[in-house]
Design a protein around this motif. Structure first.
Motif, PDB file in Angstrom:
ATOM      1  N   LEU A 179       0.816  -1.212   0.000  1.00 47.41           N
ATOM      2  CA  LEU A 179       0.000   0.000   0.000  1.00 47.41           C
ATOM      3  C   LEU A 179       0.854   1.268   0.000  1.00 47.41           C
ATOM      4  CD1 LEU A 179      -2.900   0.899  -0.084  1.00 47.41           C
ATOM      5  CD2 LEU A 179      -2.945   0.869   2.382  1.00 47.41           C
ATOM      6  N   ASP A 180       2.030   1.217   0.594  1.00 44.87           N
ATOM      7  CA  ASP A 180       2.859   2.420   0.579  1.00 44.87           C
ATOM      8  C   ASP A 180       3.383   2.742  -0.820  1.00 44.87           C
ATOM      9  OD1 ASP A 180       4.462   0.191   0.633  1.00 44.87           O
ATOM     10  OD2 ASP A 180       5.832   0.935   2.172  1.00 44.87           O
ATOM     11  N   HIS A 181       3.258   1.799  -1.778  1.00 44.91           N
ATOM     12  CA  HIS A 181       3.638   2.067  -3.166  1.00 44.91           C
ATOM     13  C   HIS A 181       2.470   2.586  -4.003  1.00 44.91           C
ATOM     14  CE1 HIS A 181       7.130  -1.010  -2.788  1.00 44.91           C
ATOM     15  NE2 HIS A 181       7.414   0.142  -2.211  1.00 44.91           N
ATOM     16  N   ILE A 182       1.240   2.211  -3.660  1.00 44.57           N
ATOM     17  CA  ILE A 182       0.082   2.599  -4.476  1.00 44.57           C
ATOM     18  C   ILE A 182      -0.802   3.642  -3.806  1.00 44.57           C
ATOM     19  CG2 ILE A 182       0.007   0.421  -5.730  1.00 44.57           C
ATOM     20  CD1 ILE A 182      -2.320  -0.427  -3.933  1.00 44.57           C
ATOM     21  N   ALA A 183      -0.517   4.010  -2.564  1.00 49.50           N
ATOM     22  CA  ALA A 183      -1.343   5.000  -1.864  1.00 49.50           C
ATOM     23  C   ALA A 183      -1.212   6.355  -2.551  1.00 49.50           C
ATOM     24  CB  ALA A 183      -0.918   5.111  -0.399  1.00 49.50           C
TER      25      ALA A 183
ATOM     26  N   LEU B  35     -12.744  -0.429  -2.618  1.00 48.42           N
ATOM     27  CA  LEU B  35     -12.232  -0.617  -3.971  1.00 48.42           C
ATOM     28  C   LEU B  35     -11.927  -2.097  -4.145  1.00 48.42           C
ATOM     29  CD1 LEU B  35     -11.102   0.578  -6.644  1.00 48.42           C
ATOM     30  CD2 LEU B  35      -8.897   0.660  -5.500  1.00 48.42           C
ATOM     31  N   THR B  36     -12.569  -2.734  -5.125  1.00 48.95           N
ATOM     32  CA  THR B  36     -12.277  -4.143  -5.384  1.00 48.95           C
ATOM     33  C   THR B  36     -11.014  -4.235  -6.221  1.00 48.95           C
ATOM     34  OG1 THR B  36     -13.710  -4.113  -7.321  1.00 48.95           O
ATOM     35  CG2 THR B  36     -14.687  -4.849  -5.250  1.00 48.95           C
ATOM     36  N   THR B  37     -10.125  -5.117  -5.848  1.00 50.43           N
ATOM     37  CA  THR B  37      -8.842  -5.222  -6.539  1.00 50.43           C
ATOM     38  C   THR B  37      -8.845  -6.281  -7.628  1.00 50.43           C
ATOM     39  OG1 THR B  37      -8.054  -6.801  -4.913  1.00 50.43           O
ATOM     40  CG2 THR B  37      -7.565  -4.489  -4.514  1.00 50.43           C
TER      41      THR B  37
ATOM     42  N   LEU C 294      -7.315   3.923  -6.832  1.00 54.94           N
ATOM     43  CA  LEU C 294      -7.335   4.303  -5.423  1.00 54.94           C
ATOM     44  C   LEU C 294      -7.259   5.819  -5.267  1.00 54.94           C
ATOM     45  CD1 LEU C 294      -7.428   3.188  -2.569  1.00 54.94           C
ATOM     46  CD2 LEU C 294      -4.951   3.013  -2.622  1.00 54.94           C
ATOM     47  N   GLY C 295      -6.437   6.477  -6.064  1.00 52.41           N
ATOM     48  CA  GLY C 295      -6.357   7.937  -6.029  1.00 52.41           C
ATOM     49  C   GLY C 295      -7.674   8.581  -6.420  1.00 52.41           C
ATOM     50  N   ASP C 296      -8.325   8.050  -7.464  1.00 52.50           N
ATOM     51  CA  ASP C 296      -9.629   8.580  -7.870  1.00 52.50           C
ATOM     52  C   ASP C 296     -10.664   8.397  -6.773  1.00 52.50           C
ATOM     53  OD1 ASP C 296      -8.552   9.295 -10.291  1.00 52.50           O
ATOM     54  OD2 ASP C 296      -9.381   7.574 -11.387  1.00 52.50           O
TER      55      ASP C 296
END
Length: 172
Positions: free
Chosen positions: A35-39, A121-123, A133-135
């Motif tokens: 998550l720290d890469h895609i947050a 958010l479904t992955t 995730l940003g949206d």
């Protein structure tokens, strides 16, 4: 002594078979990046707080007391997001009755202090998790501070083009 019958039970009892219930789905697990890469990166005054598990959770804090949280659910099938409103509502300004009524209506339309708003958010269907995730954070969570939505819509993002609604399908 009697002779053994060919139709007798065998001398050992077979081990019981363990079966999953019919309603239980397959135990899928999706490999989600940390998550720290895609947050998402939020602009100031939002700041990212350190967590014990930065690969699975992320927390953002606003000076007004608002908090945003992100958490990857077990097996990586979904990312749970939430926003909690700060402890204070904007003050109602001194002015005409109409201005005060508009300010009160704006306060009533937002998330009340200490209340939380969730979105998931479904992955499974998204290949661009960071963008999705940003949206979700920018388009659903942060606007809920000023105008609470009537319902939570399930956001299922796909990277495939959707068929155009104006084109007609085959005649049945």
């Amino acid at each position: 002594m009697t002779e053994p019958d060919a139709f007798d039970r065998p001398g050992t009892t077979p081990a019981p078979r363990r079966r999953r219930p019919a309603f239980a789905g397959p135990r899928d697990e999706i490999d989600v990046p940390p998550l720290d890469h895609i947050a998402p990166t939020l602009e100031p005054p939002w700041r990212n707080e350190d967590t014990d598990t930065p690969d699975r959770t992320a927390v953002y804090h606003h000076p007004d007391g608002h908090r945003i949280g992100l958490r990857i659910q077990p097996r990586g099938l979904a990312i749970q997001t939430w926003i909690t409103a700060g402890p204070d509502l904007p003050p109602i300004p001194d002015g005409t009755d109409i201005e005060q009524a508009e300010a009160q209506a704006a306060n009533d339309a937002r998330i009340q202090p200490g209340r939380t708003w969730h979105a998931v958010l479904t992955t499974r269907t998204s290949k661009a998790l960071a963008a999705a995730l940003g949206d979700l954070v920018h388009d659903h969570l942060i606007p809920a501070l000023t105008h609470k939505p009537k319902h939570v819509s399930t956001s299922t993002t796909t990277d495939e083009p959707q068929p155009d609604a104006t084109t007609e399908g085959p005649a049945i």
